[in-house]
Design a protein around this motif. Structure first.
Motif: not given
Length: 224
Positions: A12, A14, A16, A52, A56, A59-60
């Motif tokens: 959390d 990462r 944005i 959100e 994240q 994206d990871w």
């Protein structure tokens, strides 16, 4: 068989991108306005996720995991929030939704936000964002034909959609997708996992949002 993917504890934190923050805020406003209306029937199974944290996580996954392809599908896309987030990450995205009203709102959201993101000058666009490709949203059932037999409870919400499977319309099967996202209703996460295990391609990844601070990821590694 599914292999659990260990997610980092600091997921959390990462970053944005600013346009994603704006998109999520707008999506929440749209969803709240829809849910606050008294003159239309409410759709009980439609609940917003922590977008959100989902972004994240995706994206990871995109950055750290071996991918077998570039296709992404969202099971029960609603307002198409997660489909749009995945589109911003560069995947070829399809959202499946069984409720026509939600699909209408999803298509409106997709049209508005893809136009907004495309209007950003390339020089001002954050490098982490892909050029939006306007993902496809399809009316139908996200369950593959025959997968209902994997459920041990006939009252699971995912079984209550009286629409044809969406895969015939899009000309693809579940094993054509490299990433699947679902937000299972409480008690049906195992059913979603069983469906993914049975029908997904080996190497594909399932990402589940199961509640506040509870995101899970699985990779299909062998047939059970």
């Amino acid at each position: 068989m599914l292999q659990s993917i260990s997610l980092p504890r600091n997921l959390d934190t990462r970053p944005i991108p600013t346009p994603v923050h704006a998109m999520v805020h707008d999506l929440r406003c749209r969803i709240e306005a829809f849910q606050d209306r008294w003159d239309v029937p409410q759709i009980e199974q439609f609940v917003a996720a922590d977008y959100e944290l989902v972004y994240q996580t995706l994206d990871w996954v995109r950055e750290s995991q071996m991918m077998i392809g570039n296709r992404f599908v969202e099971w029960g896309c609603g307002f198409a929030a997660v489909t749009l987030l995945a589109d911003c990450l560069g995947w070829d995205c399809i959202g499946i939704e069984s409720e026509p009203t939600l699909l209408q709102h999803g298509r409106k959201t997709v049209s508005d936000w893809c136009a907004t993101l495309r209007s950003e000058p390339q020089a001002n666009r954050e490098q982490t964002l892909a050029t939006p490709a306007e993902p496809e949203l399809v009316l139908g059932n996200f369950l593959p034909t025959g997968s209902e037999e994997l459920a041990d409870d006939p009252t699971l919400p995912s079984l209550g959609h009286n629409t044809a499977t969406a895969y015939e319309e899009i000309g693809l099967e579940l094993d054509d997708f490299s990433v699947v996202y679902s937000y299972p209703w409480p008690g049906e996460d195992e059913f979603h996992e069983l469906v993914f295990d049975r029908y997904a391609a080996r190497g594909a990844i399932l990402v589940q949002f199961c509640g506040p601070n509870d995101v899970r990821a699985w990779r299909a590694v062998s047939r059970t």
